[in-house]
Design an enzyme around this catalytic site. Structure first.
Site, PDB file in Angstrom:
ATOM      1  CG  ASP A   1     -11.313   6.853  -7.575  1.00  0.00           C
ATOM      2  OD1 ASP A   1     -11.637   5.777  -7.045  1.00  0.00           O
ATOM      3  OD2 ASP A   1     -10.488   6.938  -8.516  1.00  0.00           O
TER       4      ASP A   1
ATOM      5  CD  GLU B   1      -3.808   6.078  -9.423  1.00  0.00           C
ATOM      6  OE1 GLU B   1      -4.446   6.418  -8.415  1.00  0.00           O
ATOM      7  OE2 GLU B   1      -4.201   5.173 -10.193  1.00  0.00           O
TER       8      GLU B   1
ATOM      9  CG  HIS C   1      -2.194   3.087  -8.221  1.00  0.00           C
ATOM     10  ND1 HIS C   1      -2.213   3.805  -7.045  1.00  0.00           N
ATOM     11  CD2 HIS C   1      -3.476   2.703  -8.411  1.00  0.00           C
ATOM     12  CE1 HIS C   1      -3.442   3.849  -6.556  1.00  0.00           C
ATOM     13  NE2 HIS C   1      -4.226   3.199  -7.374  1.00  0.00           N
TER      14      HIS C   1
ATOM     15  NE  ARG D   1      -2.498  -4.318  -7.032  1.00  0.00           N
ATOM     16  CZ  ARG D   1      -3.313  -3.560  -6.311  1.00  0.00           C
ATOM     17  NH1 ARG D   1      -2.883  -2.399  -5.823  1.00  0.00           N
ATOM     18  NH2 ARG D   1      -4.558  -3.931  -6.070  1.00  0.00           N
TER      19      ARG D   1
ATOM     20  NE  ARG E   1      -3.767   0.394   0.310  1.00  0.00           N
ATOM     21  CZ  ARG E   1      -4.632   0.185  -0.675  1.00  0.00           C
ATOM     22  NH1 ARG E   1      -4.558   0.905  -1.775  1.00  0.00           N
ATOM     23  NH2 ARG E   1      -5.547  -0.776  -0.584  1.00  0.00           N
TER      24      ARG E   1
HETATM   25  O1  TA6 Z   1      -6.534   4.512  -8.767  1.00  0.00           O
HETATM   26  C1  TA6 Z   1      -7.599   4.747  -7.891  1.00  0.00           C
HETATM   27  C2  TA6 Z   1      -8.212   3.402  -7.506  1.00  0.00           C
HETATM   28  O2  TA6 Z   1      -8.731   2.737  -8.624  1.00  0.00           O
HETATM   29  C3  TA6 Z   1      -9.267   3.654  -6.425  1.00  0.00           C
HETATM   30  O3  TA6 Z   1     -10.566   3.417  -6.913  1.00  0.00           O
HETATM   31  C4  TA6 Z   1      -8.856   2.692  -5.312  1.00  0.00           C
HETATM   32  O4  TA6 Z   1      -9.475   1.451  -5.474  1.00  0.00           O
HETATM   33  C5  TA6 Z   1      -7.346   2.642  -5.528  1.00  0.00           C
HETATM   34  O5  TA6 Z   1      -7.210   2.554  -6.933  1.00  0.00           O
HETATM   35  C6  TA6 Z   1      -6.617   1.579  -4.761  1.00  0.00           C
HETATM   36  O6  TA6 Z   1      -6.899   0.325  -5.293  1.00  0.00           O
HETATM   37  P1  TA6 Z   1      -6.300  -0.956  -4.487  1.00  0.00           P
HETATM   38  O7  TA6 Z   1      -6.732  -2.142  -5.287  1.00  0.00           O
HETATM   39  O8  TA6 Z   1      -4.795  -0.795  -4.467  1.00  0.00           O
HETATM   40  O9  TA6 Z   1      -6.867  -0.871  -3.121  1.00  0.00           O
END
Ligand code: TA6
Length: 295
Positions: free
Chosen positions: A206, A265, A161, A91, A65
């Protein structure tokens, strides 16, 4: 962990997930082999550039994370397979380290790879070769290339991301997206045009911006710095902050950490997905840099 010869600026760590640490005259970085995941990046003379949750897991097959997850070959939830990992398998899989070298100008370049396998083809039935080059200099440069090794065309989505570290997201703005179209995921996927001069953060945010090749900057008034996110080979940019409720719902995200991060991102997602003919390759490039601003 099989590794090529490493230059003096690169050391390895096996504590938990295997990683490479880079320490050169331009700065420091840490890259986990799982996901080829850049988790830390600290330019010389600057504070840490990337955000990493104190609650992040560092466990096999579990996403880290923070830092810079690689989303491939789909972005977001799989369109038809809820059993598959969000943002694709890249990932959460181990990448190989293909090369690591110190360049004459003091930068360090590490090249990693991921190729299709029965495991990937069970999730995405295409043969491919992905390579990822991380170059640590005054800029942090990231280069994701995908080649179609199949006998038929395929289409994929991708994103770097990037979780950027900020002093206070409520005093931060993202610039460069004025006039761009976006999908608002906090408003049922409504399609909008961003008329504002900058993206500000006052609630869960978002947004998938489409058809934009713009370089963006994240202005952080709290830390008195600006992070530039330059890009090439990308037509989508995602801006995300989970805010209070969503942060509290994520087990690997501290309840109060949301004020310290903003995702900008660099992607090709949705209608910006990339289609490759057999033998064809595509390259996505990102250049991150930090500058002090204001007093
Ligand atoms: O990039 C934004 C997003 O798509 C959000 O909707 C949120 O889900 C984030 O990615 C994190 O996703 P993850 O699967 O890493 O929890």
């Amino acid at each position: 962990m099989h590794l090529p010869p490493l230059p003096p600026s690169v050391t390895t760590s096996q504590a938990g997930l295997a990683s490479l640490a880079v320490d050169n005259r331009h700065g420091r970085a840490r890259i986990f082999l799982q996901g080829a995941h850049v988790a830390e990046w600290r330019p010389v003379g600057a504070d840490e550039g990337l955000w990493l949750s104190v609650r992040s897991l560092f466990a096999p097959g579990k996403p880290i994370r923070g830092g810079i997850p690689i989303c491939f070959p789909w972005f977001g939830p799989h369109p038809s397979r809820p059993d598959l990992p969000a943002h694709g398998f890249a990932r959460v899989m181990d990448w190989t380290v293909n090369a690591a070298r110190d360049l004459p100008d003091g930068r360090t370049r590490i090249e990693l790879g991921l190729t299709s396998s029965p495991q990937t083809e069970a999730q995405w039935p295409h043969r491919f070769t992905a390579t990822y080059a991380v170059t640590v200099g005054t800029q942090l440069e990231l280069e994701l290339s995908v080649r179609n090794d199949d006998g038929a065309p395929f289409k994929f989505e991708e994103a770097l991301h990037t979780y950027l570290s900020v002093g206070d997201v409520r005093r931060s703005t993202v610039n460069g997206l004025q006039g761009a179209r976006y999908v608002d995921k906090t408003d049922g996927g409504a399609r909008k045009v961003d008329e504002a001069s900058a993206v500000t953060f006052a609630e869960e945010t978002d947004r998938l911006y489409l058809g934009t090749e713009a370089t963006c900057t994240l202005a952080d008034a709290s830390l008195g710095r600006e992070i530039t996110v330059a890009k090439a080979g990308s037509r989508s940019t995602v801006v995300w902050n989970p805010w209070i409720a969503k942060a509290a719902r994520m087990g690997d995200f501290g309840d109060h950490e949301w004020t310290g991060m903003a995702c900008v991102e660099t992607a090709n997602a949705s209608e910006d997905g990339v289609e490759l003919a057999p033998g064809q390759s595509h390259r996505l490039w990102v250049g991150l840099s930090v500058a002090r601003v204001g007093v």
